[in-house]
Design a protein around this motif. Structure first.
Motif, PDB file in Angstrom:
ATOM      1  N   ALA A 129       0.847  -1.185   0.000  1.00  0.00           N
ATOM      2  CA  ALA A 129       0.000   0.000   0.000  1.00  0.00           C
ATOM      3  C   ALA A 129       0.886   1.239   0.000  1.00  0.00           C
ATOM      4  O   ALA A 129       1.790   1.365   0.810  1.00  0.00           O
ATOM      5  CB  ALA A 129      -0.905  -0.008   1.242  1.00  0.00           C
ATOM      6  N   GLN A 130       0.649   2.141  -0.916  1.00  0.00           N
ATOM      7  CA  GLN A 130       1.495   3.314  -1.058  1.00  0.00           C
ATOM      8  C   GLN A 130       0.943   4.461  -0.209  1.00  0.00           C
ATOM      9  O   GLN A 130      -0.222   4.824  -0.326  1.00  0.00           O
ATOM     10  CB  GLN A 130       1.564   3.743  -2.526  1.00  0.00           C
ATOM     11  CG  GLN A 130       2.201   2.696  -3.433  1.00  0.00           C
ATOM     12  CD  GLN A 130       3.648   2.446  -3.082  1.00  0.00           C
ATOM     13  OE1 GLN A 130       4.421   3.369  -2.913  1.00  0.00           O
ATOM     14  NE2 GLN A 130       4.009   1.180  -2.958  1.00  0.00           N
ATOM     15  N   THR A 163      -9.532   4.107   9.798  1.00  0.00           N
ATOM     16  CA  THR A 163      -9.377   4.279   8.358  1.00  0.00           C
ATOM     17  C   THR A 163     -10.316   3.325   7.638  1.00  0.00           C
ATOM     18  O   THR A 163     -10.591   2.233   8.115  1.00  0.00           O
ATOM     19  CB  THR A 163      -7.933   4.018   7.915  1.00  0.00           C
ATOM     20  OG1 THR A 163      -7.841   4.168   6.505  1.00  0.00           O
ATOM     21  CG2 THR A 163      -7.472   2.616   8.286  1.00  0.00           C
ATOM     22  N   SER A 203      -5.425   8.451  11.216  1.00  0.00           N
ATOM     23  CA  SER A 203      -5.485   8.462   9.756  1.00  0.00           C
ATOM     24  C   SER A 203      -5.722   9.865   9.230  1.00  0.00           C
ATOM     25  O   SER A 203      -5.595  10.110   8.024  1.00  0.00           O
ATOM     26  CB  SER A 203      -6.593   7.535   9.261  1.00  0.00           C
ATOM     27  OG  SER A 203      -7.853   7.937   9.773  1.00  0.00           O
ATOM     28  N   VAL A 232     -10.133   3.019   3.958  1.00  0.00           N
ATOM     29  CA  VAL A 232      -9.668   2.796   2.595  1.00  0.00           C
ATOM     30  C   VAL A 232      -9.364   1.316   2.407  1.00  0.00           C
ATOM     31  O   VAL A 232      -8.630   0.741   3.207  1.00  0.00           O
ATOM     32  CB  VAL A 232      -8.403   3.624   2.293  1.00  0.00           C
ATOM     33  CG1 VAL A 232      -7.910   3.353   0.881  1.00  0.00           C
ATOM     34  CG2 VAL A 232      -8.705   5.097   2.485  1.00  0.00           C
ATOM     35  N   ASP A 254      -4.318   8.803   1.445  1.00  0.00           N
ATOM     36  CA  ASP A 254      -5.087   8.176   0.382  1.00  0.00           C
ATOM     37  C   ASP A 254      -4.895   6.661   0.379  1.00  0.00           C
ATOM     38  O   ASP A 254      -5.213   5.974  -0.595  1.00  0.00           O
ATOM     39  CB  ASP A 254      -4.727   8.761  -0.989  1.00  0.00           C
ATOM     40  CG  ASP A 254      -3.282   8.504  -1.390  1.00  0.00           C
ATOM     41  OD1 ASP A 254      -2.568   7.815  -0.640  1.00  0.00           O
ATOM     42  OD2 ASP A 254      -2.872   9.005  -2.458  1.00  0.00           O
ATOM     43  N   SER A 255      -4.365   6.118   1.455  1.00  0.00           N
ATOM     44  CA  SER A 255      -4.188   4.676   1.620  1.00  0.00           C
ATOM     45  C   SER A 255      -4.438   4.354   3.083  1.00  0.00           C
ATOM     46  O   SER A 255      -4.862   5.211   3.850  1.00  0.00           O
ATOM     47  CB  SER A 255      -2.778   4.255   1.199  1.00  0.00           C
ATOM     48  OG  SER A 255      -1.815   4.846   2.051  1.00  0.00           O
ATOM     49  N   ASN A 256      -4.165   3.111   3.461  1.00  0.00           N
ATOM     50  CA  ASN A 256      -4.435   2.701   4.838  1.00  0.00           C
ATOM     51  C   ASN A 256      -3.305   3.025   5.796  1.00  0.00           C
ATOM     52  O   ASN A 256      -3.120   2.338   6.802  1.00  0.00           O
ATOM     53  CB  ASN A 256      -4.732   1.196   4.893  1.00  0.00           C
ATOM     54  CG  ASN A 256      -6.201   0.916   4.663  1.00  0.00           C
ATOM     55  OD1 ASN A 256      -6.991   1.826   4.437  1.00  0.00           O
ATOM     56  ND2 ASN A 256      -6.576  -0.336   4.706  1.00  0.00           N
ATOM     57  N   GLU A 257      -2.538   4.054   5.520  1.00  0.00           N
ATOM     58  CA  GLU A 257      -1.461   4.458   6.423  1.00  0.00           C
ATOM     59  C   GLU A 257      -2.031   5.090   7.682  1.00  0.00           C
ATOM     60  O   GLU A 257      -3.100   5.693   7.673  1.00  0.00           O
ATOM     61  CB  GLU A 257      -0.520   5.442   5.722  1.00  0.00           C
ATOM     62  CG  GLU A 257       0.215   4.852   4.535  1.00  0.00           C
ATOM     63  CD  GLU A 257       1.156   3.733   4.925  1.00  0.00           C
ATOM     64  OE1 GLU A 257       1.565   3.670   6.101  1.00  0.00           O
ATOM     65  OE2 GLU A 257       1.468   2.902   4.062  1.00  0.00           O
ATOM     66  N   GLU A 266      -7.761  -2.235   1.571  1.00  0.00           N
ATOM     67  CA  GLU A 266      -6.429  -2.738   1.286  1.00  0.00           C
ATOM     68  C   GLU A 266      -6.406  -3.316  -0.129  1.00  0.00           C
ATOM     69  O   GLU A 266      -7.438  -3.739  -0.643  1.00  0.00           O
ATOM     70  CB  GLU A 266      -6.062  -3.845   2.287  1.00  0.00           C
ATOM     71  CG  GLU A 266      -5.816  -3.368   3.682  1.00  0.00           C
ATOM     72  CD  GLU A 266      -4.452  -2.735   3.852  1.00  0.00           C
ATOM     73  OE1 GLU A 266      -3.735  -2.632   2.844  1.00  0.00           O
ATOM     74  OE2 GLU A 266      -4.121  -2.344   4.984  1.00  0.00           O
ATOM     75  N   PRO A 267      -5.233  -3.371  -0.799  1.00  0.00           N
ATOM     76  CA  PRO A 267      -5.157  -3.953  -2.137  1.00  0.00           C
ATOM     77  C   PRO A 267      -5.704  -5.372  -2.202  1.00  0.00           C
ATOM     78  O   PRO A 267      -6.357  -5.748  -3.163  1.00  0.00           O
ATOM     79  CB  PRO A 267      -3.646  -3.922  -2.425  1.00  0.00           C
ATOM     80  CG  PRO A 267      -3.143  -2.778  -1.628  1.00  0.00           C
ATOM     81  CD  PRO A 267      -3.962  -2.777  -0.371  1.00  0.00           C
TER      82      PRO A 267
END
Length: 230
Positions: A24-25, A203, A123, A205, A172-175, A207-208
């Protein structure tokens, strides 16, 4: 199993394995408009307005506990006057007070830092500032994860030390950010106020891997509908 259906599943499985293998970026999205930040992050998990502090409380070589935050710093250029939670009567005649109530008064020069550790990772985070990065000064807010990986930075700017503005971020990711570091990268000291903090500790968003599995399911549904029509 139908040959066409088998092909669809094989293709989806290949795509899923490819996507699952991608990390995840992290993408920090910065905001200077509080309304836009609120719209983007939705309901907040908590806030901190520092109004529970009735006396000046230092975080110079000490830790101040606030809502979901542990705040630490060092003595600034103004000694005992700054790097405190400033309660009435205010330092500098209240010039950095944002709404006439208690607030955080920071003071940073060069390698000095102010650090905010979160009790629960966030998040999204945002706050109102006064006078931060006044003129040619440049205080940067950097977000880090639990492994001290840099997730992104917020740049700030104020035309004068009485300017009030909002700075916040989301991902914009799960960071998730575990702590923030404030640092003025110029040689002259930057005095600023911070108040009315808001944060989100969850969060949503995908995950891939979840996205890949969703795609696999949709592919199966699409094939099933096509077969019924035929």
């Amino acid at each position: 199993m139908n040959i066409k259906m088998t092909k669809v599943i094989k293709i989806a499985a290949v795509l899923a394995s490819f996507v699952i293998g991608l990390p995840a970026q992290a993408g920090l999205i910065s905001y200077t408009d509080e309304a836009l930040w609120n719209s983007a992050v939705g309901s907040v998990s908590g806030t901190e307005n520092f109004n529970s502090f009735s006396t000046d409380t230092t975080f110079r070589n000490a830790t101040v506990s606030a809502n979901n935050m542990q705040i630490t710093g060092v003595p600034g250029a103004n000694g005992d006057a700054t790097n405190i939670v400033d309660a009435q009567s205010f330092v500098f005649s209240g010039g950095y007070a944002i709404d006439g109530t208690s607030y955080l008064l920071g003071d940073l020069t060069g390698s000095q830092t102010l650090r905010v550790d979160f009790d629960s990772s966030v998040s999204a985070w945002g706050a109102t500032f006064s006078g931060i990065s006044n003129g040619t000064l440049n205080t940067v807010i950097s977000a880090y994860d639990s492994n001290s990986n840099l997730l992104g930075m917020l740049n700030s700017s104020s035309p004068n030390n009485s300017t009030v503005g909002f700075y916040g971020f989301s991902f914009d990711s799960n960071e998730m950010a575990d702590y923030l570091v404030f640092q003025n990268i110029t040689l002259n000291n930057d005095v600023f106020g911070m108040d009315n903090v808001s944060f989100v500790t969850a969060t949503s968003v995908p995950e891939p891997a979840s996205m890949a599995l969703l795609g696999l399911g949709l592919a199966g549904i699409a094939f099933s509908r096509k077969k019924k029509i035929v």
